[in-house]
Design an enzyme around this catalytic site. Structure first.
Site, PDB file in Angstrom:
ATOM      1  N   HIS A  83     -11.105   4.266  -0.869  1.00 51.23           N
ATOM      2  CA  HIS A  83      -9.706   3.921  -1.134  1.00 51.23           C
ATOM      3  C   HIS A  83      -8.901   3.488   0.092  1.00 51.23           C
ATOM      4  O   HIS A  83      -8.378   2.379   0.155  1.00 51.23           O
ATOM      5  CB  HIS A  83      -8.991   5.128  -1.760  1.00 51.23           C
ATOM      6  CG  HIS A  83      -9.674   5.719  -2.936  1.00 51.23           C
ATOM      7  ND1 HIS A  83      -9.628   5.145  -4.185  1.00 51.23           N
ATOM      8  CD2 HIS A  83     -10.415   6.854  -3.075  1.00 51.23           C
ATOM      9  CE1 HIS A  83     -10.292   5.893  -5.046  1.00 51.23           C
ATOM     10  NE2 HIS A  83     -10.796   6.933  -4.397  1.00 51.23           N
TER      11      HIS A  83
HETATM   12  C1  BDR Z   1      -6.444   8.871  -2.620  1.00 50.90           C
HETATM   13  O1  BDR Z   1      -6.448  10.288  -2.790  1.00 50.90           O
HETATM   14  C2  BDR Z   1      -7.129  10.898  -1.732  1.00 50.90           C
HETATM   15  O2  BDR Z   1      -8.022  11.864  -2.207  1.00 50.90           O
HETATM   16  C3  BDR Z   1      -7.812   9.809  -0.954  1.00 50.90           C
HETATM   17  O3  BDR Z   1      -7.824  10.125   0.428  1.00 50.90           O
HETATM   18  C4  BDR Z   1      -6.966   8.601  -1.234  1.00 50.90           C
HETATM   19  O4  BDR Z   1      -5.887   8.513  -0.335  1.00 50.90           O
HETATM   20  C5  BDR Z   1      -7.235   8.254  -3.748  1.00 50.90           C
HETATM   21  O5  BDR Z   1      -6.654   8.586  -4.969  1.00 50.90           O
END
Ligand code: BDR
Ligand code: CA
Length: 334
Positions: A263
């Site tokens: 992500h």
């Molecule tokens: C986001 O949530 C976190 O767990 C990850 O680091 C990312 O920023 C994805 O939904």
């Protein structure tokens, strides 16, 4: 669903790096987090384009002491002792704190051993740092990349609304629309972890680009892509590959995907090469009412509400282009 335009960030006054691409004066707000660590290494390996002023940390994937430790570890692994790390908010504005150790491990980084970094945190709080820095900055000069819950900026905006003047743009990983959520059926983790903060940020009037799950679930690892990172042969490539090998397991199993999303690293790729992405300018609001929609980003994709667009919502990206760029930059580190 198609995104209606190719995202392009060039502003008339932007400087261009020697090898091409916009130069950003950048602050990264983050809750490391396995994918945050990869994003930080990616960003710190790109100094000709990303002039990183500081990392600011927030509670999120794990509690604040661990996200701050992990940001300092990423700085150490990237060999960038020049970048200060400021710790910020230890909890969300109003809601009960939540974390994601089931996905990021109890230390907040999967697949690698953590240790106490040699360099300490910077003195002072991240929220004060943001206020001080943005007040002193030239108009529209600072890009803020946001990789976690948006608590720090919400606190800064509440205490000092005039800081919007110094901000060029917010580029944040968060939200979900077509994809559905990853922490509830409707909500994405970063927004769900502090929806009241996200509301303040989305209503700030600062230009915002969001990289939501709609995008990140299309930019997936594969065994070959991870092997290419490992095959660089440097320590950073091995670290990224080790983190990913462990991190992607949960999502591949849970969603039945062929690979896992990385992500937060898409935010860095967007800053470096926006032509890899497509999006649409839309109105986005956050549902912060208790109930099934708590933390949902409500995206007016078709413009039916006739409200002004406050977000460039990135819905598509060139996955191979992303991994090629990540690999090229990680290869610059030791
Ligand atoms: C986001 O949530 C976190 O767990 C990850 O680091 C990312 O920023 C994805 O939904
Ligand atoms: Ca994160």
């Amino acid at each position: 669903m198609t995104a209606s335009f190719i995202a392009s960030k060039a502003h008339a006054a932007d400087a261009t790096a020697p090898g091409g691409g916009t130069v950003h004066t950048l602050i990264i707000d983050t809750d490391p987090g396995a994918d945050d660590v990869i994003a930080l290494l990616f960003a710190m390996a790109s100094p000709e384009q990303l002039k990183i002023q500081a990392l600011t940390t927030v509670a999120g994937n794990v509690p604040l002491a661990k996200t701050s430790r992990n940001a300092r570890l990423a700085r150490e692994w990237a060999g960038r002792p020049d970048i200060p790390v400021y710790a910020g908010a230890p909890r969300p504005l109003l809601r009960t704190p939540i974390h994601a150790a089931d996905i990021h491990g109890s230390e907040g980084i999967t697949g690698v051993k953590v240790h106490a970094p040699s360099q300490p945190l910077a003195d002072g709080n991240a929220v004060d740092y943001l206020i001080r820095t943005l007040r002193a900055a030239p108009e529209k000069s600072v890009t803020l990349a946001m990789l976690g819950p948006e608590t720090n900026l919400a606190l800064a905006l509440t205490q000092a609304p005039d800081i919007t003047r110094g901000l060029r743009e917010l580029v944040l990983m968060g939200g979900a629309h077509f994809n559905g959520g990853n922490i509830t059926p409707t909500a994405e983790f970063n927004v769900f972890a502090d929806p009241h903060a996200a509301e303040i940020v989305l209503k700030s009037g600062v230009p915002i680009t969001m990289l939501p799950l709609d995008l990140t679930h299309k930019v997936l690892t594969s065994p070959e892509r991870i092997a290419t990172l490992r095959g660089i042969g440097n320590q950073a490539g091995r670290t990224v590959a080790d983190i990913l090998d462990a991190y992607v397991q949960h999502d591949m199993q849970y969603y039945g995907l062929t690979g896992g999303p990385v992500h937060d690293a898409t935010v860095v790729a967007y800053l470096l090469q926006p032509s890899l992405f497509k999006g649409r300018k839309v109105n986005v609001e956050v549902d912060s009412r208790e109930g099934l929609g708590f933390g949902q980003t409500v995206v007016d994709w078709y413009g039916g509400l006739k409200k002004p667009a406050n977000v460039t919502w990135i819905a598509e990206g060139d996955a191979q282009g992303f991994f090629d760029l990540l690999t090229q930059r990680i290869a610059r580190l030791l």
